[in-house]
Every structure is written in structure tokens, then in C-alpha cells.
Design an enzyme around this catalytic site. Sequence first.
Site, mmCIF file in Angstrom:
data_model
loop_
_atom_site.group_PDB
_atom_site.id
_atom_site.type_symbol
_atom_site.label_atom_id
_atom_site.label_comp_id
_atom_site.label_asym_id
_atom_site.label_seq_id
_atom_site.Cartn_x
_atom_site.Cartn_y
_atom_site.Cartn_z
ATOM 1 N N CYS A 72 0.825 -1.225 0.000
ATOM 2 C CA CYS A 72 0.000 0.000 0.000
ATOM 3 C C CYS A 72 0.853 1.267 0.000
ATOM 4 C CB CYS A 72 -0.913 0.011 1.218
ATOM 5 S SG CYS A 72 -2.014 -1.400 1.289
ATOM 6 N N HIS B 6 -2.496 7.211 4.134
ATOM 7 C CA HIS B 6 -3.064 5.981 3.575
ATOM 8 C C HIS B 6 -4.426 5.745 4.224
ATOM 9 C CE1 HIS B 6 -3.534 2.010 2.113
ATOM 10 N NE2 HIS B 6 -3.168 1.384 3.212
ATOM 11 N N ASN C 207 -9.978 0.420 1.593
ATOM 12 C CA ASN C 207 -8.532 0.480 1.354
ATOM 13 C C ASN C 207 -8.248 0.063 -0.101
ATOM 14 O OD1 ASN C 207 -5.781 0.016 1.251
ATOM 15 N ND2 ASN C 207 -5.675 -1.071 3.202
HETATM 16 O O1 UT7 Z 1 -3.009 -1.405 4.268
HETATM 17 C C1 UT7 Z 1 -2.651 -2.368 5.206
HETATM 18 C C2 UT7 Z 1 -3.722 -3.380 5.313
HETATM 19 N N1 UT7 Z 1 -4.136 -3.760 6.636
HETATM 20 C C3 UT7 Z 1 -4.779 -2.933 7.494
HETATM 21 O O2 UT7 Z 1 -4.899 -1.798 7.276
HETATM 22 C C4 UT7 Z 1 -5.382 -3.540 8.728
HETATM 23 C C5 UT7 Z 1 -5.155 -2.742 9.978
HETATM 24 N N2 UT7 Z 1 -5.985 -3.301 11.067
HETATM 25 C C6 UT7 Z 1 -7.297 -2.980 11.185
HETATM 26 O O3 UT7 Z 1 -7.807 -2.165 10.439
HETATM 27 C C7 UT7 Z 1 -8.061 -3.606 12.329
HETATM 28 O O4 UT7 Z 1 -7.201 -4.328 13.165
HETATM 29 C C8 UT7 Z 1 -9.194 -4.552 11.833
HETATM 30 C C9 UT7 Z 1 -10.319 -3.738 11.186
HETATM 31 C C10 UT7 Z 1 -8.652 -5.560 10.817
HETATM 32 C C11 UT7 Z 1 -9.821 -5.328 12.994
HETATM 33 O O5 UT7 Z 1 -10.257 -4.417 13.998
HETATM 34 P P1 UT7 Z 1 -9.916 -4.704 15.547
HETATM 35 O O6 UT7 Z 1 -10.589 -3.690 16.341
HETATM 36 O O7 UT7 Z 1 -8.433 -4.795 15.630
HETATM 37 O O8 UT7 Z 1 -10.649 -6.096 15.780
HETATM 38 P P2 UT7 Z 1 -10.017 -7.475 16.287
HETATM 39 O O9 UT7 Z 1 -9.008 -8.025 15.308
HETATM 40 O O10 UT7 Z 1 -9.576 -7.237 17.658
HETATM 41 O O11 UT7 Z 1 -11.283 -8.438 16.244
HETATM 42 C C12 UT7 Z 1 -12.383 -8.215 17.072
HETATM 43 C C13 UT7 Z 1 -13.471 -9.259 16.809
HETATM 44 C C14 UT7 Z 1 -12.997 -10.694 16.597
HETATM 45 O O12 UT7 Z 1 -13.894 -11.543 17.284
HETATM 46 P P3 UT7 Z 1 -13.484 -12.189 18.716
HETATM 47 O O13 UT7 Z 1 -12.251 -12.998 18.439
HETATM 48 O O14 UT7 Z 1 -13.216 -11.011 19.606
HETATM 49 O O15 UT7 Z 1 -14.695 -12.972 19.072
HETATM 50 C C15 UT7 Z 1 -13.188 -10.915 15.108
HETATM 51 O O16 UT7 Z 1 -13.502 -12.259 14.783
HETATM 52 O O17 UT7 Z 1 -14.199 -8.898 15.648
HETATM 53 C C16 UT7 Z 1 -14.375 -10.057 14.823
HETATM 54 N N3 UT7 Z 1 -14.456 -9.619 13.440
HETATM 55 C C17 UT7 Z 1 -15.625 -9.289 12.838
HETATM 56 N N4 UT7 Z 1 -16.878 -9.237 13.280
HETATM 57 C C18 UT7 Z 1 -17.830 -8.843 12.426
HETATM 58 C C19 UT7 Z 1 -13.444 -9.465 12.549
HETATM 59 N N5 UT7 Z 1 -13.937 -9.040 11.372
HETATM 60 C C20 UT7 Z 1 -15.284 -8.919 11.532
HETATM 61 C C21 UT7 Z 1 -16.317 -8.520 10.682
HETATM 62 N N6 UT7 Z 1 -17.580 -8.488 11.171
HETATM 63 N N7 UT7 Z 1 -16.118 -8.140 9.402
#
Ligand code: UT7
Length: 357
Positions: free
Chosen positions: A110, A247, A277
Amino acid sequence: MRGVITGWGKCLPPAVLSNTDIAGFLDTDDEWIRTRTGISERRISHTGVSQLAAVAGSRALACAGVDASDIDAVILATTSPEVLIPSTASRAQKILGIASASAFDLNAGCTGFVYGLATANGLIASGVHKKILLIGAERLSFYLDWRDRNTAVLFGDGAGAVVLEVSDDDSGVLSASMHCDADAGGILMIPDFGTVMDMSKQPEPLTLQFDGREIFKRAVKGMAECLREAEERAGVSLADCDQLIPHQANQRIIESLGKLLHLSPDQVMSNVARYGNTSSATVPIALCEALEQGRIKPGALVFMTAFGAGLTRAAAALRWGSRVHPLGESRMHLPDCNMSALELIGPMLRYQESFTP
Ligand code: UT7
């Protein structure tokens, strides 16, 4: 000698995929996606990366009032090339009718566009080239695992482009900072595609190896470090920044970065809500929209920053020129699209589902 941006253009494919559309086939909902990422919708392309790149490029050329035949180099930042060879940059070059300019793809995840800006500026500063078309274009919808809610909701397709020319005053790219933390490369990776593929085995669907939380932390810290380095090298102060174009991966990342740098929301551009993104296309698309919204005035101090697979990170400081309005408009358009976003991702989803045991 330095390069200055004299033209800018974007190309967003028309098919819109909303959060509610995704919730129709994945265990997710609009509320979760909006509150955790700030994304409401994204675009799905019906056409190839070279076509997206060419339309954005053509708009940037018209904006700059530069003829395609005067371009010395086409640099395309992309992680989603159409074929391995020739470069997608050369395919966009062909559509644009740019004869014999140098052309190459740049893969820095990215961060590609900001790496490309530093590269283009270096080519201009060293006298190798005078006019460069720099494009960020992506069709990430092809790579996504549409069965995986952790990643499928985050990305979209699109392109943005700029024209860089030799600056004849103090405007232009003032400094750049580029890094890659290769030890952490495994936390954002598409591991099963390329010459690592084992031809004695049946192909598997592509997977995105992804540790969202770790990327989030490293993104905020890494972009802030690069911005501090760019600030110091340019001999300017981030506090005087008129507009930061970061970004666009997650609204919470954008806000955390702004807070860490003591910038107000007015100083930080965001459009992640509408496009998600788009990888190396986020910065040039956001730059175009910042200009459309009057956020960048003549002579403005502008910073750009990005992070991505590698893990790469980069920043640049720019003094904007005297013009913030396009000199002309391009007549190039994408081919008509008669399919919905859901129809466009249908074949990819069915292909991936065919692998489910
Ligand atoms: O350009 C580089 C590319 N990558 C990025 O930019 C990613 C950067 N990271 C992020 O944007 C965030 O970390 C995410 C959006 C990917 C995730 O957000 P978070 O607040 O860090 O959530 P998390 O990983 O702590 O997950 C929280 C929960 C999990 O469930 P449990 O394990 O707590 O029960 C996930 O399974 O949210 C769940 N989850 C979802 N729930 C509903 C993950 N994706 C989804 C979804 N819908 N789409």
C-alpha cells in the site's frame, strides 16, 4: 532541482459494494464494519488495472495540460498486476498512447505511491526525466478471500495519478522518508502466488495472511516516524502542515495518527468511508478529493504517508504549487458496466467456495 505535482486525476469503477451487500453472504454487519473501520462502501472493478490506471492517468495529464507524447516515464504503483510480464505500467502506457517512455511497476504494498513519488522526484532531480506520470492503481477484489470476514470488508478497487514536472520555483517534493521492516513481512502477505508455487500440487485459492491488530499498531507508529523524518529533512514543521494525506486503511488508524501528531481533523484528509482500502491508490485518490474540497491552497505545505506489505512505510513533504484547479478535462472513460458489485464478485466467491472441504 525537484519535481512538482502539476496534474492529478482519479478513476473509481462505478459498481458500489455496501456493507449491507457483504452482510448478505458473510457473518458481519454494517454496524461492526463502520465502527471498527469507518468504511461504509467500496468499489468493485469490472475492468483491468491498466484501464483504471489509464483513465486516472489521462485525467492527470489533462489536468496538467501535458500531452501524452511529452511524458518521459510511466511509474505504476500496484500490487495487483494484470500479468507478470510485461508490466501493467506498459499496458497503461499503450492505452494512453505514450510512445517509448520508460515504464515500470513498483510493488511496495500500500506504500507504493509514496515510494513512487520519492522515486519520480529522484529521477527528475538527477536530470534523467523531466515529466513523469505516477499512478497508483489496484484491483484487490481479485485477491480477496470473499469467505473471510476479517479481510473481505476492508478493501476496494480504484486508481489515482499525478503528473510530476521540473519545478521552477520553491514548490515541489521537499523530502521523503522510506523504510521496510522486513522482519514483520509475514503479518501481511499473500503467500501462495508466484514462483513459490509447488507445481506438483493442486492450486489452492489465494489467501491473505493478515494480523490486523499488529498491523494497526505498527501502522500508526511507523507512519508517525516517517513523517517526523520527512519533516526534519525538509526543514519544515508538521505543526504547520496544511493537509496530511494519509493511507486510507481504517478511520481509527487515521485518527490515532492525527492525535499522535497533534493535528486537527481539518488537517487530515479522510475518504476511507466511501472506498475502503484501495492499497497504493488511496493516497492519490485522497489527494484528488482534498483538492476538489478546497483543502489544499496555493503554496500549501502538504504531507503524504502510507504503510503496507513488506512491511513498508514512507512519508513525503511537499510545497504545493500555485495551481489548485485543473487546466483541462480528459474525455477518456471506463467501458460501460452493466453488472452490480455483487454480480462482479459472484464468480470469485463461487471459485473460492469450490475449494471448501
Ligand atoms: O493497508 C494495510 C492493510 N491492513 C490494514 O490496514 C489492517 C489494519 N488493522 C485494522 O484495520 C483492524 O485491526 C481490523 C479492522 C482488521 C480489525 O479491527 P480490531 O478492532 O483490531 O478487531 P479485532 O481483530 O480485535 O477483532 C475483534 C473481533 C474478533 O472476534 P473475537 O475474536 O473477539 O470474538 C473478530 O472475529 O471482531 C471479529 N471480526 C468481525 N466481526 C464482524 C473481525 N472481522 C469482523 C467482521 N464483522 N467483518
